[in-house]
Motif scaffolding. Sequence first.
Motif, mmCIF file in Angstrom:
data_model
loop_
_atom_site.group_PDB
_atom_site.id
_atom_site.type_symbol
_atom_site.label_atom_id
_atom_site.label_comp_id
_atom_site.label_asym_id
_atom_site.label_seq_id
_atom_site.Cartn_x
_atom_site.Cartn_y
_atom_site.Cartn_z
ATOM 1 N N GLN A 1 18.142 -1.485 -1.379
ATOM 2 C CA GLN A 1 17.037 -0.860 -0.661
ATOM 3 C C GLN A 1 17.092 -1.164 0.837
ATOM 4 O O GLN A 1 16.819 -0.285 1.673
ATOM 5 C CB GLN A 1 15.694 -1.337 -1.242
ATOM 6 C CG GLN A 1 15.379 -0.831 -2.643
ATOM 7 C CD GLN A 1 16.130 -1.605 -3.725
ATOM 8 O OE1 GLN A 1 16.798 -2.595 -3.441
ATOM 9 N NE2 GLN A 1 16.018 -1.132 -4.960
ATOM 10 N N GLN A 2 17.454 -2.407 1.190
ATOM 11 C CA GLN A 2 17.575 -2.761 2.609
ATOM 12 C C GLN A 2 18.642 -1.925 3.301
ATOM 13 O O GLN A 2 18.437 -1.415 4.410
ATOM 14 C CB GLN A 2 17.912 -4.245 2.749
ATOM 15 C CG GLN A 2 16.759 -5.191 2.504
ATOM 16 C CD GLN A 2 17.196 -6.639 2.594
ATOM 17 O OE1 GLN A 2 18.172 -7.045 1.959
ATOM 18 N NE2 GLN A 2 16.474 -7.425 3.376
ATOM 19 N N TRP B 1 19.003 5.068 6.722
ATOM 20 C CA TRP B 1 18.080 6.168 7.006
ATOM 21 C C TRP B 1 17.548 6.066 8.434
ATOM 22 O O TRP B 1 17.478 7.053 9.164
ATOM 23 C CB TRP B 1 16.935 6.143 6.005
ATOM 24 C CG TRP B 1 15.994 7.303 6.148
ATOM 25 C CD1 TRP B 1 16.148 8.554 5.634
ATOM 26 C CD2 TRP B 1 14.760 7.314 6.879
ATOM 27 N NE1 TRP B 1 15.085 9.351 5.986
ATOM 28 C CE2 TRP B 1 14.214 8.610 6.763
ATOM 29 C CE3 TRP B 1 14.063 6.362 7.623
ATOM 30 C CZ2 TRP B 1 13.013 8.982 7.341
ATOM 31 C CZ3 TRP B 1 12.861 6.725 8.211
ATOM 32 C CH2 TRP B 1 12.345 8.013 8.069
ATOM 33 N N GLU B 2 17.195 4.848 8.870
ATOM 34 C CA GLU B 2 16.680 4.648 10.217
ATOM 35 C C GLU B 2 17.745 4.909 11.274
ATOM 36 O O GLU B 2 17.470 5.505 12.329
ATOM 37 C CB GLU B 2 16.141 3.213 10.365
ATOM 38 C CG GLU B 2 14.902 2.912 9.540
ATOM 39 C CD GLU B 2 13.653 3.560 10.107
ATOM 40 O OE1 GLU B 2 13.730 4.216 11.165
ATOM 41 O OE2 GLU B 2 12.570 3.418 9.483
ATOM 42 N N THR C 1 19.940 0.996 2.317
ATOM 43 C CA THR C 1 19.564 2.416 2.335
ATOM 44 C C THR C 1 18.526 2.691 3.412
ATOM 45 O O THR C 1 18.620 3.690 4.140
ATOM 46 C CB THR C 1 19.013 2.828 0.959
ATOM 47 O OG1 THR C 1 19.984 2.532 -0.049
ATOM 48 C CG2 THR C 1 18.710 4.312 0.930
ATOM 49 N N ARG C 2 17.554 1.800 3.524
ATOM 50 C CA ARG C 2 16.511 1.968 4.538
ATOM 51 C C ARG C 2 17.115 1.917 5.948
ATOM 52 O O ARG C 2 16.787 2.741 6.817
ATOM 53 C CB ARG C 2 15.458 0.867 4.386
ATOM 54 C CG ARG C 2 14.356 0.879 5.444
ATOM 55 C CD ARG C 2 13.443 2.055 5.270
ATOM 56 N NE ARG C 2 12.411 2.102 6.304
ATOM 57 C CZ ARG C 2 11.484 3.025 6.393
ATOM 58 N NH1 ARG C 2 11.456 4.013 5.517
ATOM 59 N NH2 ARG C 2 10.586 3.013 7.360
#
Length: 309
Positions: free
Chosen positions: A269-270, A276-277, A272-273
């Motif tokens: 999740q880290q 995305w940013e 992927t986030r």
Amino acid sequence: FAEKTDLQQLETQLNSYPFFGGRSVVCITDPVLLNPPQRESAKKGTPKRGKKVAPPRREDLPPQERLQQILSDVPDFGTAVIQTDKMDGRRPLTKFLKQNACYVACDPITAKYLPAWLQKEAARYGGRFTPEAVGAILEYVETADKEPPLLILKGEVEKISLFAGERKEWTEADVTALFAGLPEAGNFAMGKAVGAKSGRDLLLLLGDQRKRKVSPVLILAKLTAGLRNLVRVKEAAPLFPGPALAKKIGKSPFVVNMWKRDGAHYTAQQLTRALWELDRLTEDITLGRAGDVEQQYRRLEEILIVLCA
């Protein structure tokens, strides 16, 4: 002869004896001559029975056929050097060269075979790299071009031999000390900081990039590529155990294990986030929505702080 080759001039130059003796060398790199586009098959009329057909004049032959005739009669004092990215093995010229000349295929060395190449270069100076030193060089290569910059690396091996002096085992510290001034060194160091999840080092390096006035877009591209590699390995590792993972990713086992080690510092999740940013910031910069360079750097800092928190 690099383009628009005049075959008559080439033949004259190749057969002209050097004024001061020695040898005459002709270099041919013309891509159109060596790799012409495929011609459409032309319909040839069938000659009438009993009618003799005159052989075509040399000037009327296709360029590759004329070149083959020229190369089939090179004088003893002449040498023709042909260099090209590729040659079609189906063409008569290529078959002729393989049979009658010194035909050498110079395939590029990929990162998979780089460790052996590095040790061979080190042996020329009586030294050897430790596994950690080879790993540091492979990390640098991963931030550089798709193909290892062998010419740069060759020069750096010689520098390391001088730097180490009488010491014949070259360590990671030697590599780090001398690679600091190389192209991509900033990205190399940032990649290592991301892998170690060292937010402090990452922000210091980002500040150095800002002082050097490096475009945020370039930094974003390298960071995004590095994080995507970590995600690829993290997602594929459960499905492809052991050597199968390196084969699936298409990289050397050392590099894949390095990405696996670095990816273990983060959750999926880290990563992927953060991706995305980073993609969003890249898009905003491209569309002119991210403000000036200082604002772009501040947003990048915020993304990295959250990632390494």
